[in-house]
Write a protein that holds these residues in place. Structure first.
Motif, PDB file in Angstrom:
ATOM      1  N   THR A  68      50.390  95.018  -2.135  1.00  0.00           N
ATOM      2  CA  THR A  68      49.943  94.116  -1.055  1.00  0.00           C
ATOM      3  C   THR A  68      51.110  93.295  -0.519  1.00  0.00           C
ATOM      4  OG1 THR A  68      49.381  92.327  -2.571  1.00  0.00           O
ATOM      5  CG2 THR A  68      47.629  93.875  -2.041  1.00  0.00           C
ATOM      6  N   LEU A  69      52.214  93.256  -1.267  1.00  0.00           N
ATOM      7  CA  LEU A  69      53.383  92.520  -0.778  1.00  0.00           C
ATOM      8  C   LEU A  69      54.333  93.441  -0.021  1.00  0.00           C
ATOM      9  CD1 LEU A  69      53.981  90.289  -3.893  1.00  0.00           C
ATOM     10  CD2 LEU A  69      53.218  89.520  -1.652  1.00  0.00           C
ATOM     11  N   GLN A  86      59.998 101.567  -4.354  1.00  0.00           N
ATOM     12  CA  GLN A  86      60.201 100.199  -4.852  1.00  0.00           C
ATOM     13  C   GLN A  86      59.282  99.895  -6.024  1.00  0.00           C
ATOM     14  OE1 GLN A  86      59.669  98.354  -1.060  1.00  0.00           O
ATOM     15  NE2 GLN A  86      61.837  97.843  -0.873  1.00  0.00           N
ATOM     16  N   PRO A 118      51.385  93.927   4.101  1.00  0.00           N
ATOM     17  CA  PRO A 118      51.627  92.484   3.948  1.00  0.00           C
ATOM     18  C   PRO A 118      50.846  91.653   4.976  1.00  0.00           C
ATOM     19  CG  PRO A 118      53.691  93.705   4.154  1.00  0.00           C
ATOM     20  CD  PRO A 118      52.594  94.685   4.389  1.00  0.00           C
ATOM     21  N   PHE A 143      60.212  88.068  -2.966  1.00  0.00           N
ATOM     22  CA  PHE A 143      59.981  89.489  -3.275  1.00  0.00           C
ATOM     23  C   PHE A 143      59.528  90.298  -2.066  1.00  0.00           C
ATOM     24  CE2 PHE A 143      57.283  92.998  -4.740  1.00  0.00           C
ATOM     25  CZ  PHE A 143      58.099  93.609  -5.681  1.00  0.00           C
ATOM     26  N   SER A 144      58.490  89.764  -1.403  1.00  0.00           N
ATOM     27  CA  SER A 144      57.899  90.519  -0.303  1.00  0.00           C
ATOM     28  C   SER A 144      58.904  90.741   0.829  1.00  0.00           C
ATOM     29  CB  SER A 144      56.697  89.756   0.214  1.00  0.00           C
ATOM     30  OG  SER A 144      56.039  90.510   1.166  1.00  0.00           O
ATOM     31  N   GLN A 179      62.045  90.785   0.584  1.00  0.00           N
ATOM     32  CA  GLN A 179      63.080  91.693   0.132  1.00  0.00           C
ATOM     33  C   GLN A 179      62.600  93.146   0.169  1.00  0.00           C
ATOM     34  OE1 GLN A 179      64.577  90.906  -3.778  1.00  0.00           O
ATOM     35  NE2 GLN A 179      66.586  91.690  -3.213  1.00  0.00           N
ATOM     36  N   MET A 180      61.357  93.376  -0.250  1.00  0.00           N
ATOM     37  CA  MET A 180      60.823  94.731  -0.232  1.00  0.00           C
ATOM     38  C   MET A 180      60.810  95.290   1.190  1.00  0.00           C
ATOM     39  SD  MET A 180      60.296  95.529  -3.298  1.00  0.00           S
ATOM     40  CE  MET A 180      61.612  94.437  -3.762  1.00  0.00           C
ATOM     41  N   GLN A 181      60.550  94.416   2.149  1.00  0.00           N
ATOM     42  CA  GLN A 181      60.479  94.883   3.528  1.00  0.00           C
ATOM     43  C   GLN A 181      61.830  94.843   4.221  1.00  0.00           C
ATOM     44  OE1 GLN A 181      56.900  93.052   5.558  1.00  0.00           O
ATOM     45  NE2 GLN A 181      56.888  91.953   3.628  1.00  0.00           N
TER      46      GLN A 181
END
Ligand code: ADP
Ligand code: MG
Lengths: 363, 258
Positions: A265-266, A272, B83, B106-107, B109-111
């Motif tokens: 959800t993030l 990853q 997200p 985190f979020s 960075q993931m994107q």
């Protein structure tokens, strides 16, 4: 976005409010510990001082024991062992001095460490004295099979060129096998942990190989391998591969699925999820596997060197035994102990550093 | 900060069944649920355990597909997590190997959006007042602190739909009441669509613009009660007590009004 609190921040974050404890603000962990510990009584302080001086006293005991009691057997070049004792005592003395200077400046950590270890160091000196008494002085521990330390030190020094060559050979073999095994183990373990399809094919192999101790393969490999060195690398790698594969597979498949859902959800991609969630989460287990792999590699290399490979410390030991040079055998034994201790300690340090986040976790 | 677009979230004839682990039977977690929700609403979902509340949120988040029916956001079907539809879980599920600051980042960075957005992380830390804890690991945080971090870790994406699955369920009563206000404040600034599951009827009334009451076996909606009252609401007021009785009646826990 502005701060949304109606109440002061610090009461929300659980910290004491500034008026209450202005002086507590810059408290370090060490100071807090001192603050909370009971003040030591003068008696305890004096006792601490006696205890940190004890290793020096014991070292003198060991030196006197060596110098004053008459020898049971011949002892060539008697100064070597004495020099070692003095060297150890001086190192400890300097360490102690350093800790006292630090304590004078208000930093007690080093002193506390010295105080904690001092009884052990004392015991070490006493052990050396006892060993010397049982070998050189009385011969109670069957001479010549158990040589005294001075003889071991002398022979190690005399034969240093060959010993070093053997040590390097052992290290090369150990690390080559270990790293190949660990690298492959990580790849298979992680893919197996993550992909059901791969697990389907690999699990039977692991189930089959699992119960067989690596050393079982040594005689076979020694016969069929074209180069003994290559065969030994293969065996060490096999043991390490197995330990790391199992550990990382378990680690990865035990990752709580809540973490994957949260990460999804993030906005985390499949890739990853593996590299940013599964692997870090499995790290404790993976590193545990690496430690286990090292101990299996250490066993395998000794057996390999004693059984076939004509080089390295294991070979040196069998060779010395064949020539009845027991002092050389013991010299090699000490080098082996030393190497394995250093390697294990280094792995431990790496593990501690990588798993910093586990410190202080309330379980 | 850019305003979120206006969204309409629709569940149309949604059913979700799970195969039971222990035998061949099937659990009907949700049966033919129709629900329309819009930006600006704060939906409270209440109901007994096992009535499919979490299932609704997980469907909306795109973590699981519906068995039948469809879920759409502005007409577009939800197929996978995004997200844009942030979710806060009952357990904080902070990544224990990352510091507080890195968890929040985190979020982004993931994107691949972290570069140039470090100030957002800073703002989030400030929002929850945990600037001093940025380098701590989650294992060292209290439950309330951890749940605050989990909340802003999701909010950093400025999601147009925010789902919360009993986010305050594990907290003590005082932390809980503080955080109810914090969550409401955050929601009132952006007016995104918020959907919160709770098992606490008072919490549902205190926070929601609408309370949806559900029942189990099979999971379904039995009441949809709008709460148009002004914020902040008075937990002891007459209307509050009336709402409470109405909802408890629907849940078959009613007393004198039954
Ligand atoms: N992944 C799953 N596998 C099997 N059964 C599930 C799964 N998720 C939920 N269920 C079942 O679906 C029903 C509704 O679950 P849930 O939505 O978690 O309820 P609630 O959150 O309202 O307590 C429960 O009976 C639960 O056992
Ligand atoms: Mg639930």
């Amino acid at each position: 976005m502005k701060t949304i609190f109606s109440q002061p921040l610090d009461s929300r974050s659980g910290k004491p409010s500034p008026e209450q404890t202005a002086q507590l603000d810059n408290l370090t962990r060490q100071q807090l510990k001192e603050l909370e510990e009971k003040e030591k009584t003068p008696l305890q302080k004096a006792l601490d001082l006696v205890i940190v001086l004890l290793p020096l006293v014991c070292s003198v005991v060991a030196m006197l024991e060596y110098q004053l009691i008459p020898n049971y057997t011949a002892n060539k070049k008697p100064m070597t062992y004495l020099c070692l004792l003095v060297l150890l005592a001086v190192i400890y003395g300097l360490y102690l001095l350093f800790s006292l200077v630090k304590r004078g400046k208000g930093d007690r950590t080093v002193f506390d460490k010295v105080r904690y270890k001092a009884p052990l160091y004392s015991a070490l000196f006493l052990f050396l004295a006892l060993y010397d008494y049982l070998t050189l002085k009385t011969g109670i521990l069957m001479y010549p099979f158990v040589p005294h330390l001075n003889a071991i030190l002398n022979i190690a020094w005399e034969d240093r060129a060959y010993l070093i060559e053997c040590t390097l050979h052992t290290l090369r073999l150990l690390f080559l096998g270990y790293f190949i095994g660990v690298a492959l183990g990580l790849v298979t373990g992680i893919t197996c942990g993550y992909s059901q399809k791969v697990r389907y094919w690999v699990t039977p192999i692991i189930k089959f190989l699992g119960p067989i101790p690596t050393s079982t393969w040594i005689p076979i490999i020694m016969v069929i391998a074209s180069s003994l060195f290559g065969g030994a690398v293969f065996i060490i790698a096999l043991g390490s591969w197995f330990a790391v594969t199992v550990a990382s597979m378990t680690g990865i498949s035990n990752v709580d699925k809540d973490y994957f859902e949260a990460a999804k959800t993030l906005g985390a991609s499949e890739r990853q999820l593996v590299f940013r969630v599964a692997i870090p989460h499995a790290m404790p287990s993976i590193l545990q596997g690496c430690t286990q792999a090292m101990s299996s590699a250490c066993t395998a290399i000794m057996i390999a060197e004693m059984m076939g490979v004509k080089a390295g410390l294991g070979w040196y030991m069998t060779w010395a035994k064949a020539w009845a040079s027991y002092d050389k055998m013991f010299a090699a034994l000490f080098v082996i102990c030393f190497i394995f201790t250093v390697v294990t300690k280094a792995l431990d340090l790496i593990k501690k550093r990588a798993l910093r986040w586990q410190n202080g976790v309330v379980k | 900060m850019a305003e979120n677009r206006h969204v309409t979230l629709k569940l149309e004839g949604v059913s979700k069944s799970f195969a039971k682990v222990e035998n061949d039977e099937v659990t009907h977690a949700l049966n033919n649920v129709d629900l329309t929700m819009e930006s600006g609403e704060f939906i409270s979902l209440v109901g007994p355990s096992g009535c499919g509340k979490s299932t609704i949120l997980r469907l909306v988040a795109g973590l699981i597909p519906p068995t039948t029916g469809k879920i759409t956001v502005n007409g577009q079907e939800v197929t996978k997590p995004s997200p844009e539809r942030g979710m806060v879980f009952q357990k904080p599920t902070l990544f224990p190997w990352l510091t507080v600051e890195k968890n929040i980042a985190f979020s982004l960075q993931m994107q691949g959006k972290l570069k140039g957005n470090e100030d957002k992380v800073e703002r989030m830390l400030k929002t929850i007042g945990l600037e001093d804890f940025r380098d701590d690991y989650p294992g060292q945080l209290s439950g309330g602190m951890a749940q605050r971090v989990a909340l802003v870790r999701t909010l950093i994406n400025e999601p147009e739909i925010l789902t919360l699955d009993e986010p305050l369920g594990a907290l003590d009563a005082f932390t809980r009441m503080n955080m109810q206000d914090e969550i409401l404040n955050i929601w009132r600034q952006k007016k995104q669509l918020a959907v919160m599951v709770t098992h606490d009827v008072d919490e549902a009334i205190y926070m929601g613009t609408r309370v949806i009451v559900m029942e189990a076996n099979p999971g379904r909606i039995v009441a949809d009660i709008p709460i148009p009252d002004e914020y902040p609401r008075d937990r002891s007021s007459q209307t509050f007590v009336e709402y409470r009785n109405r909802i408890l009646n629907k849940l078959h826990y009613g007393g004198k009004h039954q």
